[in-house]
Design a protein around this motif. Sequence first.
Motif, PDB file in Angstrom:
ATOM      1  N   PRO A  14       0.772  -1.237   0.000  1.00 41.21           N
ATOM      2  CA  PRO A  14       0.000   0.000   0.000  1.00 41.21           C
ATOM      3  C   PRO A  14       0.803   1.286   0.000  1.00 41.21           C
ATOM      4  N   ASP A  15       1.914   1.365   0.760  1.00 39.02           N
ATOM      5  CA  ASP A  15       2.659   2.625   0.766  1.00 39.02           C
ATOM      6  C   ASP A  15       3.830   2.588  -0.214  1.00 39.02           C
ATOM      7  N   ASN A  16       3.844   1.626  -1.112  1.00 40.24           N
ATOM      8  CA  ASN A  16       4.840   1.455  -2.161  1.00 40.24           C
ATOM      9  C   ASN A  16       6.197   0.940  -1.693  1.00 40.24           C
ATOM     10  N   LEU A  17       6.525   1.082  -0.408  1.00 38.58           N
ATOM     11  CA  LEU A  17       7.827   0.625   0.082  1.00 38.58           C
ATOM     12  C   LEU A  17       7.691  -0.284   1.295  1.00 38.58           C
ATOM     13  N   SER A  18       6.674  -1.146   1.273  1.00 35.54           N
ATOM     14  CA  SER A  18       6.517  -2.111   2.362  1.00 35.54           C
ATOM     15  C   SER A  18       5.814  -3.359   1.836  1.00 35.54           C
ATOM     16  N   PHE A  19       6.058  -4.461   2.524  1.00 34.04           N
ATOM     17  CA  PHE A  19       5.333  -5.694   2.240  1.00 34.04           C
ATOM     18  C   PHE A  19       4.122  -5.728   3.159  1.00 34.04           C
ATOM     19  N   GLU A  20       2.984  -6.165   2.644  1.00 34.17           N
ATOM     20  CA  GLU A  20       1.762  -6.224   3.437  1.00 34.17           C
ATOM     21  C   GLU A  20       1.164  -7.606   3.308  1.00 34.17           C
ATOM     22  N   PRO A  21       1.068  -8.397   4.374  1.00 36.92           N
ATOM     23  CA  PRO A  21       1.503  -8.040   5.733  1.00 36.92           C
ATOM     24  C   PRO A  21       3.020  -8.131   5.865  1.00 36.92           C
ATOM     25  N   LYS A  22       3.528  -7.457   6.859  1.00 34.84           N
ATOM     26  CA  LYS A  22       4.975  -7.468   7.100  1.00 34.84           C
ATOM     27  C   LYS A  22       5.427  -8.853   7.566  1.00 34.84           C
ATOM     28  N   THR A  23       4.557  -9.536   8.314  1.00 32.70           N
ATOM     29  CA  THR A  23       4.825 -10.899   8.772  1.00 32.70           C
ATOM     30  C   THR A  23       3.622 -11.763   8.433  1.00 32.70           C
ATOM     31  N   ALA A  24       3.886 -12.889   7.788  1.00 33.58           N
ATOM     32  CA  ALA A  24       2.832 -13.851   7.462  1.00 33.58           C
ATOM     33  C   ALA A  24       3.161 -15.173   8.145  1.00 33.58           C
ATOM     34  N   THR A  25       2.137 -15.844   8.662  1.00 34.16           N
ATOM     35  CA  THR A  25       2.315 -17.157   9.264  1.00 34.16           C
ATOM     36  C   THR A  25       1.507 -18.156   8.449  1.00 34.16           C
ATOM     37  N   ILE A  26       2.177 -19.217   8.003  1.00 28.52           N
ATOM     38  CA  ILE A  26       1.523 -20.225   7.175  1.00 28.52           C
ATOM     39  C   ILE A  26       1.897 -21.617   7.679  1.00 28.52           C
ATOM     40  N   ASP A  27       1.170 -22.623   7.204  1.00 22.05           N
ATOM     41  CA  ASP A  27       1.495 -24.010   7.511  1.00 22.05           C
ATOM     42  C   ASP A  27       2.562 -24.513   6.551  1.00 22.05           C
ATOM     43  N   SER A  28       3.364 -25.459   7.008  1.00 20.66           N
ATOM     44  CA  SER A  28       4.368 -26.084   6.162  1.00 20.66           C
ATOM     45  C   SER A  28       3.687 -26.655   4.925  1.00 20.66           C
ATOM     46  N   GLY A  29       4.276 -26.427   3.765  1.00 20.48           N
ATOM     47  CA  GLY A  29       3.680 -26.856   2.503  1.00 20.48           C
ATOM     48  C   GLY A  29       2.819 -25.791   1.862  1.00 20.48           C
ATOM     49  N   GLY A  30       2.639 -24.677   2.565  1.00 19.16           N
ATOM     50  CA  GLY A  30       1.826 -23.574   2.052  1.00 19.16           C
ATOM     51  C   GLY A  30       2.602 -22.713   1.070  1.00 19.16           C
ATOM     52  N   THR A  31       1.855 -22.021   0.236  1.00 21.11           N
ATOM     53  CA  THR A  31       2.444 -21.147  -0.773  1.00 21.11           C
ATOM     54  C   THR A  31       2.093 -19.698  -0.475  1.00 21.11           C
ATOM     55  N   VAL A  32       3.075 -18.823  -0.594  1.00 24.44           N
ATOM     56  CA  VAL A  32       2.848 -17.387  -0.459  1.00 24.44           C
ATOM     57  C   VAL A  32       2.959 -16.782  -1.856  1.00 24.44           C
ATOM     58  N   THR A  33       2.002 -15.932  -2.185  1.00 20.30           N
ATOM     59  CA  THR A  33       2.044 -15.197  -3.448  1.00 20.30           C
ATOM     60  C   THR A  33       2.192 -13.724  -3.143  1.00 20.30           C
ATOM     61  N   TRP A  34       3.227 -13.116  -3.681  1.00 15.34           N
ATOM     62  CA  TRP A  34       3.446 -11.684  -3.562  1.00 15.34           C
ATOM     63  C   TRP A  34       2.953 -11.042  -4.855  1.00 15.34           C
ATOM     64  N   THR A  35       2.175  -9.974  -4.748  1.00 18.73           N
ATOM     65  CA  THR A  35       1.705  -9.230  -5.914  1.00 18.73           C
ATOM     66  C   THR A  35       2.162  -7.789  -5.769  1.00 18.73           C
ATOM     67  N   ASN A  36       2.815  -7.271  -6.780  1.00 22.53           N
ATOM     68  CA  ASN A  36       3.251  -5.876  -6.739  1.00 22.53           C
ATOM     69  C   ASN A  36       2.042  -4.997  -7.062  1.00 22.53           C
TER      70      ASN A  36
END
Length: 101
Positions: A2-24
């Motif tokens: 959202p502010d162009n210079l940060s990841f949202e969320p800053k910390t993500a918690t997932i289960d082992s085997g899970g996939t994270v997708t980052w979108t710019n």
Amino acid sequence: MPDNLSFEPKTATIDSGGTVTWTNESDIRHTVTAYEDETPDEAAYFASGGFESERAARNRVTEGLLASGEKYEHTFDQPGTYRYFCIPHESSGMVGTVRVE
């Protein structure tokens, strides 16, 4: 990002085997680059651009940049804490964490 210079969320918690997708979601190009020394020992290295090491990602940063609307995803098979950053905006504090349980 959202502010162009940060990841949202800053910390993500997932289960082992899970996939994270980052979108710019900004109009600024960014990378998703793991800190090699801040990932579990058995874990696969990850970086947009498909690099196998942090050094390679830093040396060839333009190949890992995500333009507006582009996505990068990684599947986390090993439990632990993974810290990552955006190479061009690391000094601006653009860092994040994925916790895998």
